[in-house]
Design an enzyme around this catalytic site. Structure first.
Site, PDB file in Angstrom:
ATOM      1  N   ASP A 281      36.793  26.217  42.378  1.00 19.33           N
ATOM      2  CA  ASP A 281      36.993  26.756  40.982  1.00 19.33           C
ATOM      3  C   ASP A 281      37.233  25.268  40.107  1.00 19.33           C
ATOM      4  OD1 ASP A 281      36.563  27.080  37.637  1.00 19.33           O
ATOM      5  OD2 ASP A 281      38.488  29.146  38.191  1.00 19.33           O
TER       6      ASP A 281
HETATM    7  C1  BGC Z   1      37.463  28.846  35.168  1.00 17.09           C
HETATM    8  C2  BGC Z   1      36.380  29.643  35.840  1.00 17.09           C
HETATM    9  C3  BGC Z   1      34.801  29.602  35.258  1.00 17.09           C
HETATM   10  C4  BGC Z   1      35.791  27.578  35.907  1.00 17.09           C
HETATM   11  C5  BGC Z   1      33.932  27.229  34.851  1.00 17.09           C
HETATM   12  C6  BGC Z   1      37.774  27.303  35.034  1.00 17.09           C
HETATM   13  O1  BGC Z   1      38.481  27.261  33.931  1.00 17.09           O
HETATM   14  O2  BGC Z   1      38.610  29.852  35.822  1.00 17.09           O
HETATM   15  O3  BGC Z   1      36.192  30.992  36.295  1.00 17.09           O
HETATM   16  O4  BGC Z   1      34.127  29.617  35.434  1.00 17.09           O
HETATM   17  O5  BGC Z   1      36.002  26.858  34.552  1.00 17.09           O
HETATM   18  O6  BGC Z   1      33.689  26.941  33.815  1.00 17.09           O
END
Ligand code: BGC
Length: 749
Positions: A281
């Protein structure tokens, strides 16, 4: 346009397991291409593939690093001209010409926004989920996006957690079915189709169990619970062929997911045979430093890569540290090779090497008529009728004047919900707009919002809303949450209506006019007081672009509500966590308990009995899982089991008659629950095992059959072995998780 593929026969039997196609079988020719390319790559180029950056600056700035082969993927780039320009640098100017993988969070629509996933889950209709994802893929791929970070299939049993909005709710089976459908929709028939985008089930794993419902918080999910409740939706997604997975932010039992080799290697790769990309993530690799699981970015890279992560999102610890870690022998060359194989494999499967560019001259598919129609259908099927006293809804021709009040009646941005980067409020149709447009010839509309936005505490204009109510036959009160109040990092400790919305409902109710409360929110809210004051309540998890026309049709009877709650609605925050599939205590609530106002003064210590409930909230929720009314009524009868005694290899057939006993053509979501009475470990009081939507004309009766292979009664037992334990089972077929007559059957060895 035909959006959906023909449904495989297995869906008619309503099984997740048998209809999955599994990870794509290894294609020898493709694997040979991967190996050939890999053999030509320098270590730096390999590590470059493992690096995902967020788009920044101008093309020239990014070109410098793309040319050097330092980037494998870019997220947040949605300008088709820029996508082509960047791709041209990668393909034509980098040494090996490896195309970039362009990613974006396309969570519930790209431009045409569908209901938030929690809303889609309320439809209990995998076609809605698949079609929503297909539309999202068609639109997003048209600007160059070939990878989405969805579906989010975290089981969430705590509505304080803002991200409950992004998933399919509290239930493992419902989430498995809907999540797999989303994977199919995003990825289409073949990843290589230019309208397919790689799915990324997230967040792997356990993120939804954040302590206290506070985002990013620690979880404590022991292995059995993990395997029985949290992992199955991810396994269903793997079987549906998901190309990528994202690790989660949380540490579970002290191990951050991004550094969890057991989950990433043992479960995902070995047990499920996954051969695609595991991405972190956003900066979750280096966030292991804050967790106290790594001392510095170098150790963060070490722990992530050795745990089985292939690509790092935006925190650069891989590119900066892997060369040294390899030199030191702490990361093996073969580990890097495996990661790069996984990345190249997906790039080949997506057809990026053969077809890296977009056709810039293609006519736009954004907001296509068929997309808007699908979004409207999804919003209709996602709406849940929680209350409807005296047949207040649908509004009849006797209703000549409606007062429309509330801050959500005309809030196009807010009704789109969380995780909308690309949807536009100018394209969003609000209930106020739709009612005027579609039903303006039937009713006179008096619009007095009373409050400017959901958190508005200024009560000055409530008096105007009440005056409008007094002049109308019916009040339509649109309340709920702005979209910023749910989603990532947006958790709440209090789930009552925010701002002065309660005062608004109280003021309009005081006029004595029937109040229809229409909620748009990102989570279940504790709205018991408002439900009491309302004649009818229609609950919509943020319904998206076409929420207005969908709600208008539902209010005026052109559509009939069919949605069911995908998550339990607590009465009070203090009841959380609250979910229907809980285990029993040794002293279950008898439901005849004495509540706080009825306890005599100086009551004796044991005079109330000793059972498991809250003195002030009792035992029951405000609305249970699977609950939702219709404008008609349904009667279940003649429920029969194919056999009362079954072997482990048998398929149980449950047959029954379902009749529409009212006057509207309508759809009932039939639910089948089971209880394993005695296990080697305690089992939930009920578990959803099947559901189906049955459409019936007024008076019509249909014979329905649901088939359940006994093998699907398996769970991870005391020895951590997935097995069906022989013994007695209860079974219910009903319109929600709390009603229905219990039937029993036995499984023998
Ligand atoms: C979130 C994810 C997301 C990623 C990219 C993160 O902060 O937890 O769900 O896909 O950002 O934007």
């Amino acid at each position: 346009m035909k959006l959906l593929r023909v449904w495989p026969a297995c869906l008619l039997l309503l099984t997740v397991v048998s209809c999955s196609k599994g990870p794509e079988p290894k294609d020898k020719a493709l694997e040979a291409k991967v190996e050939k390319l890999l053999s030509q790559m320098t270590l730096e180029e390999k590590i470059g593939q493992m690096n995902q950056i967020s788009s920044f600056g101008n093309i020239e700035d990014m070109s410098v690093i793309i040319k050097k082969g330092e980037i494998g993927s870019i997220l947040n780039e949605v300008d088709p001209l820029r996508v082509n320009a960047l791709q041209r640098v990668a393909v034509e100017e980098s040494r090996l010409g490896i195309p970039l993988l362009i990613a974006r969070d396309v969570i519930h629509g790209f431009k045409t926004i569908f209901p938030i996933p929690l809303g889609q889950a309320a439809s209990f209709n995998p076609e809605v989920a698949e079609e929503g994802a297909r539309v999202a893929a068609i639109e997003a791929s048209s600007v160059g996006v070939r990878w989405t970070f969805a579906p989010m299939i975290d089981i969430a049993r705590d509505p304080r957690w803002g991200r409950i909005a992004e998933g399919c709710g509290e239930d493992t089976y419902l989430t498995s079915v809907m999540g797999a459908a989303m994977v199919r929709g995003f990825q289409g028939d073949s990843l290589s189709d230019p309208t397919s985008i790689a799915a990324c089930p997230k967040h792997f794993v356990g993120y939804g169990a954040a302590e206290g419902g506070r985002d990013y918080n620690s979880t404590f999910i022991p292995e059995r619970l993990m395997r029985n409740v949290y992992l199955p939706p991810f396994e269903a997604a793997a079987r549906a062929g998901a190309a990528t997975y994202m690790t989660s932010f949380n540490d579970n039992d002290g191990i951050p997911s991004t550094g969890n080799a057991f989950i990433l290697k043992e479960v995902l790769r070995k047990e499920w045979g996954f051969d695609g990309i595991v991405v972190t993530d956003w900066a979750s690799a280096t966030e292991m430093i804050s967790h106290g699981f790594a001392a510095d970015p170098k150790e963060a890279a070490l722990r992530s890569v050795n745990a089985g992560v292939d690509m790092e999102m935006v925190s650069y610890s891989f590119v900066r540290n892997l060369p040294e870690l390899i030199k030191e022998g702490k990361v093996k060359q073969s580990t890097i090779d495996d990661a790069v194989r996984n990345i190249l494999r997906i790039k080949f499967r997506l057809g990026l090497f053969d077809n890296p560019y977009l056709d810039e001259k293609k006519p736009s598919v954004l907001y296509a008529e068929s997309h808007l129609a699908a979004a409207k259908k999804a919003a209709v099927e996602s709406a849940i009728l929680l209350k409807n006293d005296n047949h207040t809804l649908p509004l009849t021709s006797k209703v000549k004047t409606v007062a429309i009040v509330g801050p959500l009646a005309d809030a196009p941005y807010e009704q789109m919900g969380t995780w909308v980067f690309d949807g536009e409020k100018a394209h969003t149709q609000t209930p106020l707009h739709a009612i005027r447009e579609m039903y303006g010839d039937r009713v006179q509309v008096i619009y007095e919002p009373g409050l400017a936005y959901s958190r508005d505490k200024n009560t000055t204009n409530i008096i105007k809303a009440a005056a409008a109510a007094a002049r109308a036959d019916v009040v339509l009160a649109f309340v709920g949450e702005e979209s910023i109040l749910s989603g990532e990092a947006h958790c709440l400790a209090d789930l009552n209506l925010v701002g002065a919305q309660s005062e608004l409902i109280a003021a309009v109710a005081k006029t004595g006019k029937p109040v229809v409360t229409v909620v748009m929110a990102g989570r279940p809210l504790t709205i018991g007081k408002e439900v009491d004051l309302s004649a009818a309540v229609l609950y919509n998890f943020h319904p998206g672009t076409m929420g207005g026309p969908a709600i208008a049709d539902l209010l005026f009877g052109a559509a009939v509500p069919s949605g069911k709650t995908p998550v339990t609605f607590p009465k009070m925050v203090g009841q959380i966590p609250m979910y229907y599939a809980h285990n029993n205590t040794g002293r279950p609530a008898a439901r005849t308990e004495t509540l706080i106002d009825d306890i005599p003064v100086e009551a004796g210590q044991t005079s109330l009995g000793n059972t498991s409930f809250y003195l002030d909230a009792g035992f029951d929720p405000l609305f249970p899982f699977g609950y939702g009314l219709s404008y008609t009524t349904f009667e279940y009868s003649n429920i029969q089991l194919s056999s009362a005694t079954l072997n482990k290899n048998d398929v149980l057939a449950v047959t029954f008659d379902l009749q529409n006993t009212g006057t509207y053509p309508a759809t009932e979501i039939v639910q089948l629950y089971i209880q394993d009475k005695v296990g080697s470990v305690t089992r939930p009081v009920k578990e959803l095992k099947r559901f189906t939507r049955v459409a019936l004309e007024p008076g019509e009766k249909k014979a329905v059959t649901l088939e359940l292979p006994v093998s699907e009664l398996a769970f991870y037992n005391i020895d951590m072995i997935k097995t069906v334990e022989p013994g007695d089972f209860g079974l219910w077929v009903a319109g929600d998780s709390q009603t229905g007559e219990e039937l029993v059957f036995k499984v023998i060895d």
